[in-house]
Design a protein around this motif. Structure first.
Motif, PDB file in Angstrom:
ATOM      1  N   ASP A  95      91.407  35.526 -68.647  1.00  0.00           N
ATOM      2  CA  ASP A  95      90.945  36.844 -69.469  1.00  0.00           C
ATOM      3  C   ASP A  95      90.221  37.756 -68.610  1.00  0.00           C
ATOM      4  O   ASP A  95      90.453  38.933 -68.962  1.00  0.00           O
ATOM      5  CB  ASP A  95      90.144  36.228 -70.534  1.00  0.00           C
ATOM      6  CG  ASP A  95      91.510  35.670 -71.653  1.00  0.00           C
ATOM      7  OD1 ASP A  95      92.578  35.751 -71.359  1.00  0.00           O
ATOM      8  OD2 ASP A  95      90.854  35.057 -72.629  1.00  0.00           O
ATOM      9  N   GLU A  96      89.121  37.202 -67.857  1.00  0.00           N
ATOM     10  CA  GLU A  96      88.524  38.031 -67.283  1.00  0.00           C
ATOM     11  C   GLU A  96      89.086  38.999 -66.325  1.00  0.00           C
ATOM     12  O   GLU A  96      88.755  39.965 -65.949  1.00  0.00           O
ATOM     13  CB  GLU A  96      87.246  37.175 -66.520  1.00  0.00           C
ATOM     14  CG  GLU A  96      86.134  37.992 -65.632  1.00  0.00           C
ATOM     15  CD  GLU A  96      85.005  37.049 -65.117  1.00  0.00           C
ATOM     16  OE1 GLU A  96      83.884  37.787 -65.035  1.00  0.00           O
ATOM     17  OE2 GLU A  96      85.442  35.847 -64.961  1.00  0.00           O
ATOM     18  N   LEU A  97      90.012  38.188 -65.454  1.00  0.00           N
ATOM     19  CA  LEU A  97      90.960  39.089 -64.486  1.00  0.00           C
ATOM     20  C   LEU A  97      91.719  40.107 -64.924  1.00  0.00           C
ATOM     21  O   LEU A  97      91.976  41.039 -64.416  1.00  0.00           O
ATOM     22  CB  LEU A  97      91.492  38.001 -63.741  1.00  0.00           C
ATOM     23  CG  LEU A  97      90.956  36.958 -63.046  1.00  0.00           C
ATOM     24  CD1 LEU A  97      91.963  35.967 -62.147  1.00  0.00           C
ATOM     25  CD2 LEU A  97      89.964  37.522 -61.739  1.00  0.00           C
TER      26      LEU A  97
ATOM     27  N   HIS B 286      90.560  47.303 -64.724  1.00  0.00           N
ATOM     28  CA  HIS B 286      90.135  47.438 -63.496  1.00  0.00           C
ATOM     29  C   HIS B 286      91.033  48.420 -62.872  1.00  0.00           C
ATOM     30  O   HIS B 286      92.184  49.045 -63.156  1.00  0.00           O
ATOM     31  CB  HIS B 286      90.249  45.999 -62.838  1.00  0.00           C
ATOM     32  CG  HIS B 286      91.594  45.434 -62.722  1.00  0.00           C
ATOM     33  ND1 HIS B 286      92.087  44.653 -63.877  1.00  0.00           N
ATOM     34  CD2 HIS B 286      92.561  45.574 -61.808  1.00  0.00           C
ATOM     35  CE1 HIS B 286      93.309  44.283 -63.483  1.00  0.00           C
ATOM     36  NE2 HIS B 286      93.546  44.818 -62.305  1.00  0.00           N
TER      37      HIS B 286
ATOM     38  N   HIS C 167      86.792  45.651 -60.607  1.00  0.00           N
ATOM     39  CA  HIS C 167      86.335  45.862 -61.859  1.00  0.00           C
ATOM     40  C   HIS C 167      84.820  46.582 -61.911  1.00  0.00           C
ATOM     41  O   HIS C 167      84.007  46.674 -60.519  1.00  0.00           O
ATOM     42  CB  HIS C 167      86.121  44.642 -62.606  1.00  0.00           C
ATOM     43  CG  HIS C 167      87.212  44.006 -62.626  1.00  0.00           C
ATOM     44  ND1 HIS C 167      87.984  43.423 -63.949  1.00  0.00           N
ATOM     45  CD2 HIS C 167      87.930  43.199 -61.728  1.00  0.00           C
ATOM     46  CE1 HIS C 167      89.046  42.689 -63.452  1.00  0.00           C
ATOM     47  NE2 HIS C 167      89.061  42.397 -62.332  1.00  0.00           N
TER      48      HIS C 167
ATOM     49  N   ARG D  14      80.611  39.082 -57.758  1.00  0.00           N
ATOM     50  CA  ARG D  14      80.206  39.400 -58.957  1.00  0.00           C
ATOM     51  C   ARG D  14      78.887  40.205 -59.084  1.00  0.00           C
ATOM     52  O   ARG D  14      78.073  39.947 -58.336  1.00  0.00           O
ATOM     53  CB  ARG D  14      79.892  38.312 -60.163  1.00  0.00           C
ATOM     54  CG  ARG D  14      79.789  38.667 -61.447  1.00  0.00           C
ATOM     55  CD  ARG D  14      79.366  37.274 -62.398  1.00  0.00           C
ATOM     56  NE  ARG D  14      80.602  36.425 -62.369  1.00  0.00           N
ATOM     57  CZ  ARG D  14      81.385  36.367 -63.039  1.00  0.00           C
ATOM     58  NH1 ARG D  14      81.844  37.418 -63.954  1.00  0.00           N
ATOM     59  NH2 ARG D  14      82.530  35.426 -62.973  1.00  0.00           N
TER      60      ARG D  14
ATOM     61  N   ASP E 124      82.141  45.025 -62.732  1.00  0.00           N
ATOM     62  CA  ASP E 124      80.957  44.104 -62.486  1.00  0.00           C
ATOM     63  C   ASP E 124      81.579  42.907 -61.545  1.00  0.00           C
ATOM     64  O   ASP E 124      81.063  41.803 -61.396  1.00  0.00           O
ATOM     65  CB  ASP E 124      80.799  43.282 -63.779  1.00  0.00           C
ATOM     66  CG  ASP E 124      81.757  42.671 -64.489  1.00  0.00           C
ATOM     67  OD1 ASP E 124      82.937  42.962 -64.231  1.00  0.00           O
ATOM     68  OD2 ASP E 124      81.412  41.946 -65.642  1.00  0.00           O
ATOM     69  N   LEU E 125      82.918  43.369 -61.069  1.00  0.00           N
ATOM     70  CA  LEU E 125      83.483  42.277 -60.202  1.00  0.00           C
ATOM     71  C   LEU E 125      84.351  42.932 -59.118  1.00  0.00           C
ATOM     72  O   LEU E 125      85.085  43.966 -59.388  1.00  0.00           O
ATOM     73  CB  LEU E 125      84.179  41.223 -61.254  1.00  0.00           C
ATOM     74  CG  LEU E 125      85.130  40.178 -60.805  1.00  0.00           C
ATOM     75  CD1 LEU E 125      83.916  38.975 -60.393  1.00  0.00           C
ATOM     76  CD2 LEU E 125      86.105  39.675 -61.809  1.00  0.00           C
TER      77      LEU E 125
ATOM     78  N   ARG F  21      91.059  42.047 -67.326  1.00  0.00           N
ATOM     79  CA  ARG F  21      90.144  43.145 -68.171  1.00  0.00           C
ATOM     80  C   ARG F  21      90.594  44.507 -67.093  1.00  0.00           C
ATOM     81  O   ARG F  21      90.997  44.417 -66.301  1.00  0.00           O
ATOM     82  CB  ARG F  21      88.456  43.042 -67.905  1.00  0.00           C
ATOM     83  CG  ARG F  21      88.060  41.818 -69.063  1.00  0.00           C
ATOM     84  CD  ARG F  21      86.785  41.630 -68.741  1.00  0.00           C
ATOM     85  NE  ARG F  21      86.224  41.376 -67.623  1.00  0.00           N
ATOM     86  CZ  ARG F  21      84.931  41.463 -67.285  1.00  0.00           C
ATOM     87  NH1 ARG F  21      84.206  41.602 -67.999  1.00  0.00           N
ATOM     88  NH2 ARG F  21      84.732  41.179 -65.784  1.00  0.00           N
TER      89      ARG F  21
ATOM     90  N   LEU G 269      86.553  31.834 -62.220  1.00  0.00           N
ATOM     91  CA  LEU G 269      87.315  33.071 -63.030  1.00  0.00           C
ATOM     92  C   LEU G 269      88.398  32.663 -63.966  1.00  0.00           C
ATOM     93  O   LEU G 269      89.194  31.891 -63.390  1.00  0.00           O
ATOM     94  CB  LEU G 269      87.836  34.210 -61.902  1.00  0.00           C
ATOM     95  CG  LEU G 269      86.631  34.668 -61.000  1.00  0.00           C
ATOM     96  CD1 LEU G 269      87.259  35.252 -59.744  1.00  0.00           C
ATOM     97  CD2 LEU G 269      85.864  35.797 -61.578  1.00  0.00           C
TER      98      LEU G 269
END
Length: 205
Positions: free
Chosen positions: A91-93, A97, A168, A195, A170-171, A95, A88
């Protein structure tokens, strides 16, 4: 364990899941921090799931998949596979949520034991873990406020079956309940993550 109707679910790995076991690590619930704050004293914390204020999740004890029920329908709405948290990125974390608490049914057993032992040892209040409106002599409800003060604060020891979590689309990411601050602490390292993937059944191919 909470009294409820026994249900069954087939996992894509072939395992048959049931919520009818006393050592129930099958059912998980995600509750947003905002929901907890908005319902500090409305009703018992463990009643949130019965008032459509939490997301129900079932986790397979064989393959570790998570299956989400995002609405009142009996159908699974999202499937997620366990992933390595090191995969992970920041940047993904970061997003969009929802942040909150995720727990499984074993936390109910822990809290029930904790409340009962306090009542027996020092004559503390005999709190109701679930609301029983039909019982006129029921005790005080163990509310969201009490969960924050007595369970999530760790002042009375480690309660093992809950995590800070970010959900999220997707997560889902778990953070240690022992870390400082709350799940908004972006310096905290995730301890578990799943995921989303597209589940295709053979009959649909």
């Amino acid at each position: 364990m909470k009294e409820e109707f026994m249900a069954h679910l087939a996992c894509p790995c072939g395992n048959s899941l049931s919520n009818g076991c006393d050592g129930d690590e099958t059912e998980y619930y995600f509750v947003e921090h905002g929901v907890i704050e908005a319902h500090q004293d409305d009703f018992a914390f463990f009643e949130l799931e019965y008032n459509d204020l939490s997301t129900e999740i079932w986790k397979c004890d064989v393959c570790d998949r998570m299956m989400f029920f995002d609405g009142p329908s009996a159908r699974v709405s999202r499937y997620m596979r366990r992933i390595d948290t090191e995969s992970l990125g920041k940047d993904e974390l970061a997003r969009e949520h929802k942040s909150g608490i995720c727990f499984n049914n074993l936390l109910f057993n822990e809290v029930d034991w904790f409340v009962g032992s306090k009542h027996e040892s020092n004559g503390g209040p005999d709190y109701e873990i679930l609301d029983n409106p039909g019982e006129p002599d029921r005790g005080l409800l163990f509310t969201c406020r009490m969960m924050e003060e007595r369970i999530f604060s760790h002042e009375n020891g480690r309660f093992r079956n809950w995590w800070y979590a970010d959900l999220h689309d997707d997560l889902i990411v778990f953070y240690s309940p022992l870390k400082d601050g709350n799940s908004g602490d972006r310096d905290a390292a995730p301890v578990k993550a799943w995921r989303r993937y597209s589940q295709v059944w053979r009959s649909e191919e």
